[in-house]
Design a protein around this motif. Structure first.
Motif, PDB file in Angstrom:
ATOM      1  N   TYR A 219      -3.704 -10.852  36.177  1.00  0.00           N
ATOM      2  CA  TYR A 219      -3.304  -9.719  37.039  1.00  0.00           C
ATOM      3  C   TYR A 219      -2.744  -7.832  36.949  1.00  0.00           C
TER       4      TYR A 219
ATOM      5  N   GLY B 127      -6.038 -19.771  50.052  1.00  0.00           N
ATOM      6  CA  GLY B 127      -4.476 -20.567  50.868  1.00  0.00           C
ATOM      7  C   GLY B 127      -4.672 -19.416  52.257  1.00  0.00           C
TER       8      GLY B 127
ATOM      9  N   ASN C  65      -2.718 -21.910  38.257  1.00  0.00           N
ATOM     10  CA  ASN C  65      -2.013 -20.506  38.665  1.00  0.00           C
ATOM     11  C   ASN C  65      -1.911 -19.451  38.194  1.00  0.00           C
TER      12      ASN C  65
ATOM     13  N   HIS D  61      -9.594 -21.150  45.270  1.00  0.00           N
ATOM     14  CA  HIS D  61      -9.423 -21.957  46.556  1.00  0.00           C
ATOM     15  C   HIS D  61      -8.536 -21.190  47.513  1.00  0.00           C
TER      16      HIS D  61
ATOM     17  N   ALA E  68       6.556 -21.168  43.299  1.00  0.00           N
ATOM     18  CA  ALA E  68       6.843 -21.279  44.674  1.00  0.00           C
ATOM     19  C   ALA E  68       5.118 -22.357  44.896  1.00  0.00           C
ATOM     20  N   VAL E  69       3.548 -21.640  44.784  1.00  0.00           N
ATOM     21  CA  VAL E  69       3.141 -22.658  44.523  1.00  0.00           C
ATOM     22  C   VAL E  69       3.101 -23.812  43.659  1.00  0.00           C
TER      23      VAL E  69
ATOM     24  N   GLY F 267       7.222 -21.676  31.595  1.00  0.00           N
ATOM     25  CA  GLY F 267       8.132 -21.101  30.903  1.00  0.00           C
ATOM     26  C   GLY F 267      10.087 -20.806  30.660  1.00  0.00           C
TER      27      GLY F 267
ATOM     28  N   ARG G 235      10.841 -14.933  47.745  1.00  0.00           N
ATOM     29  CA  ARG G 235      11.657 -13.963  47.540  1.00  0.00           C
ATOM     30  C   ARG G 235      11.712 -12.455  48.706  1.00  0.00           C
TER      31      ARG G 235
ATOM     32  N   LYS H  35      13.452 -23.841  33.527  1.00  0.00           N
ATOM     33  CA  LYS H  35      12.592 -24.127  34.671  1.00  0.00           C
ATOM     34  C   LYS H  35      12.646 -25.333  33.981  1.00  0.00           C
TER      35      LYS H  35
ATOM     36  N   THR I 211      -1.511 -23.167  50.618  1.00  0.00           N
ATOM     37  CA  THR I 211      -2.018 -22.892  49.367  1.00  0.00           C
ATOM     38  C   THR I 211      -1.897 -24.798  48.727  1.00  0.00           C
TER      39      THR I 211
ATOM     40  N   CYS J  20      -5.988 -21.753  41.305  1.00  0.00           N
ATOM     41  CA  CYS J  20      -6.171 -20.960  42.550  1.00  0.00           C
ATOM     42  C   CYS J  20      -4.968 -19.762  42.092  1.00  0.00           C
TER      43      CYS J  20
ATOM     44  N   TYR K 276       6.227 -23.681  28.048  1.00  0.00           N
ATOM     45  CA  TYR K 276       4.888 -22.900  27.152  1.00  0.00           C
ATOM     46  C   TYR K 276       5.001 -21.458  26.055  1.00  0.00           C
TER      47      TYR K 276
HETATM   48  N1  LIG Z   1      -5.069 -18.370  46.196  1.00  0.00           N
HETATM   49  C1  LIG Z   1      -5.081 -18.552  47.245  1.00  0.00           C
HETATM   50  O1  LIG Z   1      -4.727 -18.411  48.409  1.00  0.00           O
HETATM   51  C2  LIG Z   1      -3.158 -18.426  46.848  1.00  0.00           C
HETATM   52  C3  LIG Z   1      -2.352 -18.683  47.630  1.00  0.00           C
HETATM   53  C4  LIG Z   1      -0.476 -18.045  47.070  1.00  0.00           C
HETATM   54  C5  LIG Z   1      -0.761 -18.069  45.132  1.00  0.00           C
HETATM   55  N2  LIG Z   1      -1.783 -17.749  44.774  1.00  0.00           N
HETATM   56  C6  LIG Z   1      -1.668 -17.993  43.291  1.00  0.00           C
HETATM   57  O2  LIG Z   1      -1.124 -18.996  42.938  1.00  0.00           O
HETATM   58  C7  LIG Z   1      -0.233 -18.056  41.757  1.00  0.00           C
HETATM   59  C8  LIG Z   1       1.139 -18.635  42.290  1.00  0.00           C
HETATM   60  O3  LIG Z   1       2.162 -18.174  43.181  1.00  0.00           O
HETATM   61  P1  LIG Z   1       2.751 -18.328  43.291  1.00  0.00           P
HETATM   62  O4  LIG Z   1       3.377 -17.396  44.918  1.00  0.00           O
HETATM   63  O5  LIG Z   1       3.860 -19.726  43.235  1.00  0.00           O
HETATM   64  O6  LIG Z   1       3.445 -17.599  42.150  1.00  0.00           O
HETATM   65  P2  LIG Z   1       5.729 -17.697  41.964  1.00  0.00           P
HETATM   66  O7  LIG Z   1       6.660 -18.139  42.669  1.00  0.00           O
HETATM   67  O8  LIG Z   1       6.127 -15.958  41.731  1.00  0.00           O
HETATM   68  O9  LIG Z   1       5.542 -17.880  40.664  1.00  0.00           O
HETATM   69  C9  LIG Z   1       4.699 -17.169  39.365  1.00  0.00           C
HETATM   70  C10 LIG Z   1       5.307 -17.952  37.667  1.00  0.00           C
HETATM   71  O10 LIG Z   1       4.064 -17.855  37.507  1.00  0.00           O
HETATM   72  C11 LIG Z   1       4.443 -18.179  35.713  1.00  0.00           C
HETATM   73  N3  LIG Z   1       3.687 -16.367  35.156  1.00  0.00           N
HETATM   74  C12 LIG Z   1       3.740 -15.106  35.314  1.00  0.00           C
HETATM   75  N4  LIG Z   1       3.116 -14.772  34.513  1.00  0.00           N
HETATM   76  C13 LIG Z   1       2.886 -15.848  33.047  1.00  0.00           C
HETATM   77  C14 LIG Z   1       2.003 -15.837  32.250  1.00  0.00           C
HETATM   78  N5  LIG Z   1       1.918 -14.296  31.558  1.00  0.00           N
HETATM   79  N6  LIG Z   1       1.930 -17.133  31.898  1.00  0.00           N
HETATM   80  C15 LIG Z   1       1.951 -17.782  32.416  1.00  0.00           C
HETATM   81  N7  LIG Z   1       2.658 -18.479  33.334  1.00  0.00           N
HETATM   82  C16 LIG Z   1       3.064 -16.946  34.288  1.00  0.00           C
HETATM   83  C17 LIG Z   1       6.184 -17.389  36.507  1.00  0.00           C
HETATM   84  O11 LIG Z   1       6.950 -18.667  35.602  1.00  0.00           O
HETATM   85  P3  LIG Z   1       7.426 -18.817  34.393  1.00  0.00           P
HETATM   86  O12 LIG Z   1       8.434 -18.065  34.180  1.00  0.00           O
HETATM   87  O13 LIG Z   1       7.286 -19.933  34.266  1.00  0.00           O
HETATM   88  O14 LIG Z   1       6.222 -18.190  33.136  1.00  0.00           O
HETATM   89  C18 LIG Z   1       6.229 -16.639  37.817  1.00  0.00           C
HETATM   90  O15 LIG Z   1       7.836 -17.339  38.379  1.00  0.00           O
HETATM   91  C19 LIG Z   1      -0.533 -16.721  41.910  1.00  0.00           C
HETATM   92  O16 LIG Z   1      -1.673 -16.374  40.833  1.00  0.00           O
HETATM   93  C20 LIG Z   1      -1.235 -16.932  43.065  1.00  0.00           C
HETATM   94  O17 LIG Z   1      -1.721 -15.473  42.919  1.00  0.00           O
HETATM   95  C21 LIG Z   1      -3.247 -18.221  44.802  1.00  0.00           C
END
Ligand SMILES: NC(=O)c1ccc[n+]([C@@H]2O[C@H](COP(=O)([O-])OP(=O)(O)OC[C@H]3O[C@@H](n4cnc5c(N)ncnc54)[C@H](OP(=O)(O)O)[C@@H]3O)[C@@H](O)[C@H]2O)c1
Length: 300
Positions: free
Chosen positions: A272, A299, A244, A297, A180-181, A201, A10, A205, A155, A266, A221
């Motif tokens: 949040y 990343g 996630n 976990h 992304a993940v 969602g 992004r 998608k 991650t 994850c 969902y």
């Molecule tokens: N532990 C680590 O090291 C680590 C590292 C990177 C990321 N993460 C975590 O991994 C997750 C995904 O990260 P990402 O980078 O893939 O994010 P991303 O590309 O921004 O995708 C996140 C997706 O989550 C969905 N979402 C948002 N609100 C929601 C809700 N209330 N209920 C259900 N789905 C919802 C949305 O898709 P829809 O349109 O399908 O709802 C959104 O596109 C996040 O929780 C992030 O904090 C953790």
């Protein structure tokens, strides 16, 4: 060779070359103005224009080309103990970045190098090299270093393979599946011979996950009853759940978890922006016997 679809980061930013440096002295920056309660808004930020700083010995100047806007950034806004210190009021907002070195007085970085780091939501950054690594635009497009070859890619890869330990024939469910993940987790699980169900969602998608990324099934969902859809799409239960989103979806998946399943915690994006206490799972008593409990976990 299997090709993974690489989610684009992004990003914002221009793709002008270093000559732009001579044409402007302005650094455009977004700074944290107030700590948000709930979802951030325009009130959260201050836009400032400052002079591009002059570097001193041991420093380099980066023209930032790409900025990654990640869910984790929401946590960095809270004045709370975490794995990383919060962004302070008045500071440039922290963000993953890729850019070009346009001036250098640093022995390890030369003008023309491309670097990835966490250099914030701004057009130029001065760095002493801490947290930077070089990236090669000839090996992959620069945005990939914030996506599939960056933090989300690492991650998904390590979270699934090291913590989730999927085996061929098992059922892997991933939430945030079009993100992304999640999109990478699903594709890696397919490579490993698993049956993959993605939770996302909206029909667009979900169609993308099946038609383009090769997922076996999806659950929308926003328009389906997740618990019911899980029973239909995972008739043999869930062996790996890569979570996630947390909240209600985590709770629903717990009702379908198999004995010896692995749950990768994850992230919990649904929680949040909470202004009330984070919802924990209440269905854990329905877990069969001894699913392997895993910690969060992280990343790289
Ligand atoms: N532990 C680590 O090291 C680590 C590292 C990177 C990321 N993460 C975590 O991994 C997750 C995904 O990260 P990402 O980078 O893939 O994010 P991303 O590309 O921004 O995708 C996140 C997706 O989550 C969905 N979402 C948002 N609100 C929601 C809700 N209330 N209920 C259900 N789905 C919802 C949305 O898709 P829809 O349109 O399908 O709802 C959104 O596109 C996040 O929780 C992030 O904090 C953790």
């Amino acid at each position: 060779m299997t090709t993974l679809f690489a989610p684009t980061c992004r990003q914002t930013g221009s793709k002008n070359n270093a000559k732009e440096r001579a044409m402007t002295t302005i650094n455009r920056q977004w700074r944290l103005k107030t700590r948000p309660v709930g979802a951030p808004s325009t009130e959260t930020w201050d836009y400032t224009e400052t002079e591009i700083p002059t570097i001193t010995d041991g420093q380099l100047l980066i023209k930032i080309d790409y900025i990654s806007i990640d869910p984790a950034m929401r946590g960095w806004l809270n004045d709370a103990k975490s794995y990383i210190k919060p962004v302070q009021i008045g500071e440039v907002m922290r963000a993953g970045t890729v850019g070009e070195v346009i001036e250098s007085k640093h022995e390890k970085f030369a003008v023309g190098d491309y670097v990835a780091g966490h250099d914030g939501v701004q057009s130029y950054a001065v760095s002493d090299g801490t947290g930077l690594h070089k990236v090669d635009p000839n090996l992959a497009p620069l945005p990939y270093y914030l996506g599939v070859l960056g933090m989300p890619g690492m991650t998904g890869y390590f979270g699934l393979l090291k913590t989730g330990q999927p085996k061929a024939g098992e059922t892997v469910v991933v939430s945030g599946a079009a993100g992304a993940v999640g999109s990478l987790v699903g594709q890696i699980a397919k490579i490993k011979g698993c049956r993959v169900v993605g939770i996302a969602g909206g029909s667009e998608k979900c169609k993308f996950l099946v038609d383009e990324l090769g997922f076996d099934a999806t659950i929308d969902y926003k328009n389906e009853n997740v618990k019911k859809a899980l029973k239909q799409t995972c008739p043999n239960g869930v062996d790996v759940y890569f979570d996630n989103v947390g909240g209600d979806i985590l709770n629903d998946v717990l009702t379908q978890i198999n004995l010896h399943a692995r749950i990768v915690i994850c992230g919990a994006i649904s929680q949040y922006n909470n202004t009330e206490a984070v919802k924990g799972p209440s269905n854990y008593l329905s877990l069969p016997g001894q699913p392997r409990p895993y910690g969060r976990h992280c990343g790289v």
